[in-house]
Design a protein around this motif. Sequence first.
Motif, PDB file in Angstrom:
ATOM      1  N   VAL A 169       0.845  -1.205   0.000  1.00 54.63           N
ATOM      2  CA  VAL A 169       0.000   0.000   0.000  1.00 54.63           C
ATOM      3  C   VAL A 169       0.878   1.251   0.000  1.00 54.63           C
ATOM      4  N   PHE A 170       1.917   1.247   0.834  1.00 58.03           N
ATOM      5  CA  PHE A 170       2.837   2.386   0.957  1.00 58.03           C
ATOM      6  C   PHE A 170       3.542   2.667  -0.366  1.00 58.03           C
ATOM      7  N   ALA A 171       4.058   1.605  -0.996  1.00 63.34           N
ATOM      8  CA  ALA A 171       4.809   1.760  -2.239  1.00 63.34           C
ATOM      9  C   ALA A 171       3.914   2.261  -3.367  1.00 63.34           C
ATOM     10  N   ALA A 172       2.623   1.934  -3.289  1.00 63.63           N
ATOM     11  CA  ALA A 172       1.689   2.367  -4.328  1.00 63.63           C
ATOM     12  C   ALA A 172       1.203   3.799  -4.087  1.00 63.63           C
ATOM     13  N   GLY A 173       1.746   4.445  -3.028  1.00 63.71           N
ATOM     14  CA  GLY A 173       1.390   5.828  -2.765  1.00 63.71           C
ATOM     15  C   GLY A 173       0.204   5.995  -1.823  1.00 63.71           C
ATOM     16  N   GLY A 174      -0.203   4.904  -1.191  1.00 60.99           N
ATOM     17  CA  GLY A 174      -1.327   4.979  -0.254  1.00 60.99           C
ATOM     18  C   GLY A 174      -0.940   5.690   1.029  1.00 60.99           C
ATOM     19  N   THR A 175      -1.944   6.061   1.830  1.00 62.09           N
ATOM     20  CA  THR A 175      -1.669   6.729   3.102  1.00 62.09           C
ATOM     21  C   THR A 175      -1.160   5.718   4.123  1.00 62.09           C
ATOM     22  N   ILE A 176      -0.517   6.241   5.181  1.00 66.10           N
ATOM     23  CA  ILE A 176      -0.032   5.381   6.255  1.00 66.10           C
ATOM     24  C   ILE A 176      -1.215   4.651   6.897  1.00 66.10           C
ATOM     25  N   VAL A 177      -2.327   5.359   7.071  1.00 68.90           N
ATOM     26  CA  VAL A 177      -3.503   4.745   7.699  1.00 68.90           C
ATOM     27  C   VAL A 177      -3.989   3.553   6.876  1.00 68.90           C
ATOM     28  N   ALA A 178      -4.034   3.719   5.551  1.00 65.65           N
ATOM     29  CA  ALA A 178      -4.473   2.616   4.688  1.00 65.65           C
ATOM     30  C   ALA A 178      -3.499   1.445   4.789  1.00 65.65           C
ATOM     31  N   ALA A 179      -2.201   1.753   4.852  1.00 63.24           N
ATOM     32  CA  ALA A 179      -1.186   0.698   4.958  1.00 63.24           C
ATOM     33  C   ALA A 179      -1.361  -0.078   6.269  1.00 63.24           C
ATOM     34  N   ILE A 180      -1.586   0.668   7.359  1.00 66.49           N
ATOM     35  CA  ILE A 180      -1.754   0.016   8.663  1.00 66.49           C
ATOM     36  C   ILE A 180      -3.036  -0.809   8.697  1.00 66.49           C
ATOM     37  N   ALA A 181      -4.093  -0.289   8.065  1.00 63.93           N
ATOM     38  CA  ALA A 181      -5.361  -1.024   8.037  1.00 63.93           C
ATOM     39  C   ALA A 181      -5.185  -2.362   7.315  1.00 63.93           C
ATOM     40  N   ALA A 182      -4.430  -2.336   6.203  1.00 60.76           N
ATOM     41  CA  ALA A 182      -4.198  -3.575   5.458  1.00 60.76           C
ATOM     42  C   ALA A 182      -3.419  -4.566   6.323  1.00 60.76           C
ATOM     43  N   ALA A 183      -2.402  -4.048   7.028  1.00 57.77           N
ATOM     44  CA  ALA A 183      -1.603  -4.926   7.896  1.00 57.77           C
ATOM     45  C   ALA A 183      -2.458  -5.477   9.031  1.00 57.77           C
ATOM     46  N   ALA A 184      -3.286  -4.632   9.626  1.00 56.37           N
ATOM     47  CA  ALA A 184      -4.104  -5.062  10.760  1.00 56.37           C
ATOM     48  C   ALA A 184      -5.100  -6.139  10.348  1.00 56.37           C
ATOM     49  N   ALA A 185      -5.667  -5.991   9.131  1.00 60.11           N
ATOM     50  CA  ALA A 185      -6.623  -7.005   8.664  1.00 60.11           C
ATOM     51  C   ALA A 185      -5.962  -8.376   8.613  1.00 60.11           C
ATOM     52  N   LEU A 186      -4.699  -8.396   8.183  1.00 60.92           N
ATOM     53  CA  LEU A 186      -4.002  -9.675   8.073  1.00 60.92           C
ATOM     54  C   LEU A 186      -3.462 -10.158   9.415  1.00 60.92           C
TER      55      LEU A 186
END
Lengths: 113, 230
Positions: free
Chosen positions: B62-79
Motif C-alpha cells: 500500500v505504501f509503495a503504491a502511494g497509499g496513506t499510512i492509515v491505509a497501509a496500517i489497516a491492510a496490515a491489521a486485517a491480516l
Amino acid sequence: MTRSWLLALATGTVTMAIKSVGAFMPTRSDSSAFGRATKKLTPLLLPGVLTALIVVQAFSEGHRLVLDARAIGLIIALLSVKLRAPPAVTLVCAAAGTALARLIYSHVTASAI
Amino acid sequence: MGVTSSGYRRGARAVAPLAIAIGALGVVFGYLARDAGLSREAAVVMSATTFAGSPQFAALTVFAAGGTIVAAIAAAAALATRFGAMSATAAPSLRGPLWKRVLLSQLVVDETWAVAQSGAHGFDRELLIGAGLTLYAVHVASTALGATVGNFVGRPETWGVDAMSPALFIVLTAPRLDSHRAWLTVTAVAAVTLAAIPFTAPGVPILVGIAITAAIAFLTPMNARGASRQ
C-alpha cells in the motif's frame, strides 16, 4: 519522523498490540467458563485453523481464487504424509514439486509462442 | 514432559525446513522495503517489531503504491487479526508476569502457533519458544541481508517455497483427523474459506475459518473420541 519510519513503527506497534491479546487473558484454565470453552475448542482448533490457512495459502491470490502450481505441492504433501515421510522430506518435496511444475509450465508456454 | 530443553529443540526442529522459505521472503521484503524508500534500519525495525510476513508485505504494498499510512496500517491489521485469535487460544499456556506473557505472545505467527498447538497436551510454550526464536532470527537476519545486499533470491516462487507452509500445516493436521467432528471441521472450514476468498478482504477468509471452527466446537456435542483426545 519520516513517512517510512512511521510506516515501520506503526505496522510493528499495531501488530504487536494485536498479538498481545493472549497476554491479557486469564492464565488459569481449570474451572472458569473460559477454561471450559478452551477445553471444547482445543481438539478442533488446530485442524480448523490450519485448514483455513492451507486453503488461503494454496488457492488464493489477493481476492482471486486460483488453481496453480501450488496445488501440485499440496497433492505431493498429502501423498507424502500418507506415506509417512519425515516432515522435512514432505516440505522439501512439496517445494520441489511446485518449482518443477512452474518450470515445466513456463517452458511449455514459452515454446508455444 | 520433563524440564529438559527438548521442547525448545523440538519446536526449532519442526520449523527448520521452513527457514528456507522464511529466509527467501525476508530477503525479498528487505529489498522491496529499500525500493519503497525505507532505510535499511527502518526495514529491519519493521521486521523485528512486526515479525509476520503477510502484514508487512501488505503494508509495504500500500505504501509503495502511494497509499496513506492509515491505509497501509489497516491492510496490515486485517491480516494480523488472526494472530490475536491464535494468541487468545494460547493464553492458558502463557505463564509468568505480564511483561513476559506480552513478549511470548509476540512469537505467535501462523507457523509457530501451528507447531506449538501440535503439542501432546494442547498449546505448548516450549514449542512456541523454540519455533518462534528460530523463525524470528531468520526473519530479521534475512530482512537485513535483503536490505543490504539486494534481492539475490529472485522470485521466491521459482523455488516453490510458497508451498512449504501449507505442507507443514498438512503434516501437523493429519494426526488430528481422528474423529467425525475433526473431519466435519476441516470440510466445513475448507468449503467456507474457499467461498469467502473472492468476496472479502485479504485476511478475512482466515477469520471466517476460525469462526466456523469455534461454531462447530461449541454447537456440536463432543463424542467419546473427541473428548478423550485432550
